[in-house]
Design a protein around this motif. Structure first.
Motif, PDB file in Angstrom:
ATOM      1  N   ASP A 301       0.821  -1.214   0.000  1.00  9.74           N
ATOM      2  CA  ASP A 301       0.000   0.000   0.000  1.00  9.74           C
ATOM      3  C   ASP A 301       0.853   1.260   0.000  1.00  9.74           C
ATOM      4  O   ASP A 301       0.518   2.252  -0.674  1.00  9.74           O
ATOM      5  CB  ASP A 301      -0.936   0.009   1.213  1.00  9.74           C
ATOM      6  CG  ASP A 301      -2.029  -1.054   1.114  1.00  9.74           C
ATOM      7  OD1 ASP A 301      -2.246  -1.585   0.011  1.00  9.74           O
ATOM      8  OD2 ASP A 301      -2.662  -1.336   2.155  1.00  9.74           O
ATOM      9  N   CYS A 302       1.955   1.253   0.749  1.00 13.15           N
ATOM     10  CA  CYS A 302       2.774   2.470   0.801  1.00 13.15           C
ATOM     11  C   CYS A 302       3.468   2.706  -0.537  1.00 13.15           C
ATOM     12  O   CYS A 302       3.748   3.854  -0.904  1.00 13.15           O
ATOM     13  CB  CYS A 302       3.765   2.424   1.964  1.00 13.15           C
ATOM     14  SG  CYS A 302       5.275   1.475   1.692  1.00 13.15           S
ATOM     15  N   ILE A 303       3.741   1.635  -1.286  1.00 14.72           N
ATOM     16  CA  ILE A 303       4.309   1.797  -2.624  1.00 14.72           C
ATOM     17  C   ILE A 303       3.268   2.399  -3.564  1.00 14.72           C
ATOM     18  O   ILE A 303       3.529   3.384  -4.264  1.00 14.72           O
ATOM     19  CB  ILE A 303       4.798   0.443  -3.174  1.00 14.72           C
ATOM     20  CG1 ILE A 303       5.943  -0.101  -2.325  1.00 14.72           C
ATOM     21  CG2 ILE A 303       5.251   0.590  -4.624  1.00 14.72           C
ATOM     22  CD1 ILE A 303       6.340  -1.526  -2.670  1.00 14.72           C
ATOM     23  N   LEU A 304       2.077   1.817  -3.572  1.00 13.84           N
ATOM     24  CA  LEU A 304       1.030   2.260  -4.492  1.00 13.84           C
ATOM     25  C   LEU A 304       0.539   3.672  -4.177  1.00 13.84           C
ATOM     26  O   LEU A 304       0.220   4.443  -5.080  1.00 13.84           O
ATOM     27  CB  LEU A 304      -0.146   1.285  -4.451  1.00 13.84           C
ATOM     28  CG  LEU A 304       0.111  -0.100  -5.053  1.00 13.84           C
ATOM     29  CD1 LEU A 304      -1.067  -1.025  -4.790  1.00 13.84           C
ATOM     30  CD2 LEU A 304       0.379   0.021  -6.554  1.00 13.84           C
ATOM     31  N   ASN A 305       0.484   4.013  -2.888  1.00 18.34           N
ATOM     32  CA  ASN A 305      -0.026   5.322  -2.477  1.00 18.34           C
ATOM     33  C   ASN A 305       1.076   6.353  -2.280  1.00 18.34           C
ATOM     34  O   ASN A 305       0.792   7.508  -1.952  1.00 18.34           O
ATOM     35  CB  ASN A 305      -0.816   5.182  -1.167  1.00 18.34           C
ATOM     36  CG  ASN A 305      -2.009   4.254  -1.306  1.00 18.34           C
ATOM     37  OD1 ASN A 305      -2.669   4.232  -2.347  1.00 18.34           O
ATOM     38  ND2 ASN A 305      -2.293   3.479  -0.273  1.00 18.34           N
ATOM     39  N   ASP A 306       2.333   5.940  -2.479  1.00 17.64           N
ATOM     40  CA  ASP A 306       3.494   6.810  -2.297  1.00 17.64           C
ATOM     41  C   ASP A 306       3.471   7.488  -0.931  1.00 17.64           C
ATOM     42  O   ASP A 306       3.590   8.705  -0.811  1.00 17.64           O
ATOM     43  CB  ASP A 306       3.567   7.861  -3.411  1.00 17.64           C
ATOM     44  CG  ASP A 306       4.914   8.579  -3.432  1.00 17.64           C
ATOM     45  OD1 ASP A 306       5.893   8.014  -2.891  1.00 17.64           O
ATOM     46  OD2 ASP A 306       4.986   9.700  -3.983  1.00 17.64           O
ATOM     47  N   THR A 307       3.311   6.667   0.106  1.00 17.76           N
ATOM     48  CA  THR A 307       3.298   7.161   1.480  1.00 17.76           C
ATOM     49  C   THR A 307       4.494   6.604   2.244  1.00 17.76           C
ATOM     50  O   THR A 307       5.139   5.649   1.810  1.00 17.76           O
ATOM     51  CB  THR A 307       1.999   6.754   2.203  1.00 17.76           C
ATOM     52  OG1 THR A 307       1.831   5.331   2.102  1.00 17.76           O
ATOM     53  CG2 THR A 307       0.793   7.450   1.580  1.00 17.76           C
ATOM     54  N   THR A 308       4.767   7.180   3.386  1.00 17.50           N
ATOM     55  CA  THR A 308       5.873   6.728   4.224  1.00 17.50           C
ATOM     56  C   THR A 308       5.511   5.389   4.866  1.00 17.50           C
ATOM     57  O   THR A 308       4.410   5.233   5.389  1.00 17.50           O
ATOM     58  CB  THR A 308       6.165   7.754   5.328  1.00 17.50           C
ATOM     59  OG1 THR A 308       6.491   8.999   4.724  1.00 17.50           O
ATOM     60  CG2 THR A 308       7.332   7.294   6.205  1.00 17.50           C
ATOM     61  N   PRO A 309       6.407   4.418   4.841  1.00 17.16           N
ATOM     62  CA  PRO A 309       6.130   3.140   5.508  1.00 17.16           C
ATOM     63  C   PRO A 309       5.808   3.343   6.984  1.00 17.16           C
ATOM     64  O   PRO A 309       6.315   4.272   7.627  1.00 17.16           O
ATOM     65  CB  PRO A 309       7.423   2.351   5.330  1.00 17.16           C
ATOM     66  CG  PRO A 309       8.066   2.939   4.116  1.00 17.16           C
ATOM     67  CD  PRO A 309       7.717   4.406   4.142  1.00 17.16           C
ATOM     68  N   GLN A 310       4.954   2.477   7.518  1.00 16.18           N
ATOM     69  CA  GLN A 310       4.586   2.589   8.927  1.00 16.18           C
ATOM     70  C   GLN A 310       5.750   2.257   9.854  1.00 16.18           C
ATOM     71  O   GLN A 310       5.759   2.676  11.010  1.00 16.18           O
ATOM     72  CB  GLN A 310       3.400   1.670   9.226  1.00 16.18           C
ATOM     73  CG  GLN A 310       2.120   2.078   8.527  1.00 16.18           C
ATOM     74  CD  GLN A 310       0.952   1.195   8.895  1.00 16.18           C
ATOM     75  OE1 GLN A 310       0.784   0.807  10.052  1.00 16.18           O
ATOM     76  NE2 GLN A 310       0.130   0.870   7.915  1.00 16.18           N
ATOM     77  N   CYS A 311       6.702   1.492   9.368  1.00 14.69           N
ATOM     78  CA  CYS A 311       7.906   1.187  10.137  1.00 14.69           C
ATOM     79  C   CYS A 311       9.100   1.503   9.242  1.00 14.69           C
ATOM     80  O   CYS A 311       9.381   0.777   8.292  1.00 14.69           O
ATOM     81  CB  CYS A 311       7.901  -0.277  10.566  1.00 14.69           C
ATOM     82  SG  CYS A 311       9.054  -0.635  11.890  1.00 14.69           S
ATOM     83  N   THR A 312       9.772   2.585   9.507  1.00 13.80           N
ATOM     84  CA  THR A 312      10.736   3.165   8.581  1.00 13.80           C
ATOM     85  C   THR A 312      12.161   2.676   8.814  1.00 13.80           C
ATOM     86  O   THR A 312      12.472   2.005   9.800  1.00 13.80           O
ATOM     87  CB  THR A 312      10.745   4.691   8.719  1.00 13.80           C
ATOM     88  OG1 THR A 312      11.240   5.024  10.039  1.00 13.80           O
ATOM     89  CG2 THR A 312       9.353   5.274   8.533  1.00 13.80           C
ATOM     90  N   GLY A 313      13.039   3.081   7.902  1.00 13.58           N
ATOM     91  CA  GLY A 313      14.457   2.802   8.066  1.00 13.58           C
ATOM     92  C   GLY A 313      15.003   3.400   9.351  1.00 13.58           C
ATOM     93  O   GLY A 313      15.869   2.805   9.998  1.00 13.58           O
ATOM     94  N   LYS A 314      14.484   4.563   9.735  1.00 11.64           N
ATOM     95  CA  LYS A 314      14.929   5.173  10.994  1.00 11.64           C
ATOM     96  C   LYS A 314      14.558   4.292  12.181  1.00 11.64           C
ATOM     97  O   LYS A 314      15.341   4.145  13.120  1.00 11.64           O
ATOM     98  CB  LYS A 314      14.319   6.558  11.179  1.00 11.64           C
ATOM     99  CG  LYS A 314      14.763   7.209  12.491  1.00 11.64           C
ATOM    100  CD  LYS A 314      14.067   8.518  12.774  1.00 11.64           C
ATOM    101  CE  LYS A 314      14.481   9.056  14.154  1.00 11.64           C
ATOM    102  NZ  LYS A 314      13.767  10.289  14.521  1.00 11.64           N
TER     103      LYS A 314
END
Length: 340
Positions: A301-314
């Protein structure tokens, strides 16, 4: 962006195939089209379960396939960075299992590569996607238990460690392989960062490896303090044998929350010998099976909607920072102040 995200699974072991089966059968707008594993035997077994179009023993070859939109990295931690950097350079989105990498420097390289190549980087902390943990987070945020004072989290795994896990230079031991989940859970539930950590542990279940791996430990207890004064307690163990155990307690100024129990099912059996029995949870794969589905769906979903992942690299970086601080504390028997 295509409406169908085509996935390559890199690492077809037990944990990898949780994701593999999800992407093959249960994730909307996704298709598992490729499997990659240096073990031909593992690759063939995985292919029997999910029947993919492409099979690779070398991940470099997979990166050259233009049909692949994203990769799911489920390999030993020491290989995460090199695979993620190759994926980012090939413009493929990345879901990487925890721990994100062996150290902070590797994490930073992965984060930078994803940003520069404009691909998503999501870290596999599935507890954030578990319905019970999500409900607990909502209750915390609502203020129903007042201000959070203390969070206690434990993870006990039943399985005998894989041979490579005994070398903590490769695995970081249970603090990395097991308690990175607890460390992320505490950061998430407190909404704060750790300022200091003290760890104590020992090897109680695998004494036969102590000569070859004197630093190996299978049990650890950690005491944490957060920058805003909150307290944290973590205990972790491998090879407990009785079952898989993941529980969390959140203590507030006006109440508390308990997440999880040791039982597999909500039943207790009473028998004529005056005993009460309840089956224990046998595997994390069973306990968090729906959380893995939600995690994999969120990645697509975050790929398709171009949103920030809920659990990020940070989030992955901060967990690795705490893993390394905890390991330093354990090996040097001292309180470690956490930078930044």
């Amino acid at each position: 962006m295509t409406e169908l995200i085509k996935i390559c699974l890199i690492g077809t072991g037990r944990a990898g195939m949780i994701h593999g089966k999800n992407f093959a059968r249960r994730i909307e707008n996704a298709q598992l089209i490729a499997l990659c594993d240096p073990s031909k035997e593992s690759l063939e077994l995985a292919q029997k379960e999910v029947d993919c179009q492409y099979l690779y023993e070398d991940y470099h070859e997979a990166m050259q396939n233009p049909e692949i939109d994203a990769v799911v990295i489920v390999t030993p931690t020491i290989y995460h960075k090199e695979i993620a950097l190759a994926a980012a350079a090939a413009k493929k989105h990345i879901l990487c299992e925890k721990p994100l990498a062996m150290d902070e420097a590797e994490c930073l390289e992965m984060i930078q590569a994803a940003e520069e190549n404009q691909v998503k980087l999501q870290v596999g902390f599935m507890r954030r996607f578990d319905a019970s943990f999500q409900e607990a987070k909502k209750v915390v945020d609502s203020g129903a238990i007042g201000d959070v004072v203390l969070v206690k989290s434990l993870t006990h795994g039943p399985s005998e460690p894989k041979p490579w896990m005994f070398d903590i230079r490769k695995s970081n031991g249970p603090i990395g392989e097991v308690n990175s989940h607890d460390l992320d859970t505490l950061r998430w539930l407190t909404g704060s960062e750790v300022s200091s950590i003290y760890a104590n542990g020992g090897n109680y279940r695998s004494p036969e490896v102590s000569d070859e791996f004197p630093d190996y430990y299978d049990t650890v207890a950690m005491n944490l303090r957060f920058t805003d004064g909150k307290l944290g307690l973590i205990d972790g163990a491998q090879y407990v044998q009785y079952g898989y155990d993941a529980r969390t307690e959140i203590l507030g100024t006006r109440g508390s929350i308990l997440v999880g129990d040791q039982g597999k099912h909500n039943i207790v059996v009473a028998t004529s010998d005056q005993k009460l029995t309840q089956p224990t949870m046998h595997s994390w794969m069973y306990l968090f099976r729906e959380a893995y589905v939600a995690e994999d769906q969120a990645f697509v979903d975050c790929i398709l909607n171009d949103t920030t992942p809920q659990c990020t690299g940070k989030d992955g970086l901060m967990s690795v920072r705490l893993v390394n601080a905890g390991l330093t504390s354990l090996l040097e028997n001292r309180i470690v102040e956490v930078e930044g």
